[in-house]
Design a protein around this motif. Sequence first.
Motif, short mmCIF file in Angstrom:
data_model
loop_
_atom_site.label_atom_id
_atom_site.label_comp_id
_atom_site.label_asym_id
_atom_site.label_seq_id
_atom_site.Cartn_x
_atom_site.Cartn_y
_atom_site.Cartn_z
N ALA A 8 0.57 -1.18 -0.04
CA ALA A 8 -0.12 -0.09 0.14
C ALA A 8 0.87 1.27 -0.12
N ARG A 9 0.41 2.13 -0.79
CA ARG A 9 0.99 3.52 -0.75
C ARG A 9 -0.21 4.46 -0.59
N LYS A 10 -0.02 5.21 0.56
CA LYS A 10 -1.19 6.29 1.02
C LYS A 10 -1.42 7.30 -0.11
N ARG A 11 -2.75 7.70 -0.23
CA ARG A 11 -2.94 8.85 -1.21
C ARG A 11 -2.22 9.88 -0.54
N ALA A 12 -1.85 10.83 -1.47
CA ALA A 12 -1.00 11.93 -1.37
C ALA A 12 -1.87 13.08 -0.44
N ASP A 13 -3.14 12.98 -0.50
CA ASP A 13 -3.86 13.89 0.31
C ASP A 13 -4.41 13.60 1.71
N LEU A 14 -3.68 12.42 2.08
CA LEU A 14 -3.92 11.92 3.54
C LEU A 14 -2.41 11.83 4.25
N THR A 15 -2.74 12.49 5.69
CA THR A 15 -1.62 12.43 6.40
C THR A 15 -1.36 10.71 6.86
N GLU A 16 -0.03 10.43 7.12
CA GLU A 16 0.11 8.95 7.74
C GLU A 16 -0.97 8.62 8.81
N ASP A 17 -1.53 9.38 9.61
CA ASP A 17 -2.33 9.03 10.80
C ASP A 17 -3.73 8.82 10.03
N GLU A 18 -4.10 9.71 9.15
CA GLU A 18 -5.16 9.38 8.64
C GLU A 18 -5.53 8.17 7.86
N PHE A 19 -4.48 7.96 7.21
CA PHE A 19 -4.13 6.71 6.14
C PHE A 19 -4.18 5.33 6.91
N LEU A 20 -3.60 5.48 8.27
CA LEU A 20 -3.63 4.27 9.07
C LEU A 20 -5.10 4.15 9.70
N THR A 21 -5.53 5.19 10.08
CA THR A 21 -6.74 5.04 10.82
C THR A 21 -8.00 4.61 9.96
N TRP A 23 -7.19 2.48 7.30
CA TRP A 23 -6.85 1.20 6.99
C TRP A 23 -7.42 0.26 8.09
N GLN A 24 -7.34 0.71 9.37
CA GLN A 24 -7.63 -0.24 10.67
C GLN A 24 -8.94 -0.12 10.68
N GLN A 25 -9.88 1.22 10.87
CA GLN A 25 -11.02 1.31 11.29
C GLN A 25 -12.28 1.00 10.38
N ILE A 26 -11.96 1.43 9.03
CA ILE A 26 -12.84 1.23 8.10
C ILE A 26 -12.52 0.08 7.18
N HIS A 27 -11.39 0.17 6.67
CA HIS A 27 -11.08 -0.96 5.71
C HIS A 27 -10.98 -2.44 6.30
N ALA A 84 -14.53 -4.79 -0.63
CA ALA A 84 -13.29 -4.50 0.02
C ALA A 84 -12.44 -3.84 -1.21
N ALA A 85 -12.40 -4.43 -2.18
CA ALA A 85 -11.76 -3.96 -3.42
C ALA A 85 -12.10 -2.45 -3.86
N ALA A 86 -13.54 -2.34 -3.98
CA ALA A 86 -14.06 -0.85 -3.97
C ALA A 86 -13.65 0.36 -3.19
N ASP A 87 -13.24 -0.22 -1.82
CA ASP A 87 -12.68 0.60 -0.90
C ASP A 87 -11.55 1.09 -0.90
N VAL A 88 -10.39 0.34 -1.49
CA VAL A 88 -9.19 0.52 -1.61
C VAL A 88 -8.56 2.02 -2.11
N PRO A 89 -9.30 2.66 -3.07
CA PRO A 89 -8.99 3.76 -3.56
C PRO A 89 -9.21 5.10 -2.74
N LYS A 90 -9.99 4.50 -1.65
CA LYS A 90 -10.34 5.76 -0.70
C LYS A 90 -9.35 6.15 0.39
N PHE A 91 -8.25 5.29 0.38
CA PHE A 91 -7.02 5.59 1.23
C PHE A 91 -5.74 5.21 0.63
N CYS A 92 -5.97 4.61 -0.52
CA CYS A 92 -4.46 4.11 -1.18
C CYS A 92 -4.59 4.79 -2.41
#
Length: 118
Positions: A8-21, A23-27, A84-92
Motif C-alpha cells: 500500500a501507498r497512501k493517497r497524497a492527500d492523506l496524512t500518515e495518521d489518517e491513512f492508518l486510521t 485502514w484499521q477502522q474502516i477497511h 473491500a476492493a472498491a474501498d481501496v482507492p479511498k485510502f490508497c
Amino acid sequence: MTKVIFVARKRADLTEDEFLTYWQQIHAPLVAKIPGVRRYVIQPVIRTASGADVEPVCDGIAEVWFDNQSIVQDAVESPEGQAAAADVPKFCAPESGAVVVDEISGALGVARRASPHY
C-alpha cells in the motif's frame, strides 16, 4: 496456506495518521467480512527505521491468509471481496497493488510446502 500480499501507498492527500486510521477502522472490518479469510495482518512502515535519507517503497503491507488458491478466487469474486476492493482507492494511491503467493517453509535452503495444520 495461500496469502494475498498487498503493498500500500497512501493517497497524497492523506496524512500518515489518517491513512492508518482509515485502514484499521474502516477497511479492515470490510476485509474481515470476506468469506474464507483466515487471518488479516496490517504492517505499517516504520519511517524512522528506514533511515532519514531513505524513502520507503510503500507505506504499509497487508497479508490476507486463505487455506488455498481456489478460496482466494471465490473470496475475490464474492460481494464482500468486491466491496473491500472498491474501498481501496479511498485510502490508497493507484500505484498500490497485490500479489497472491503460496507459503513455503524452508530449512537450510531446502524448501517444502507448509502443512495446512499449523
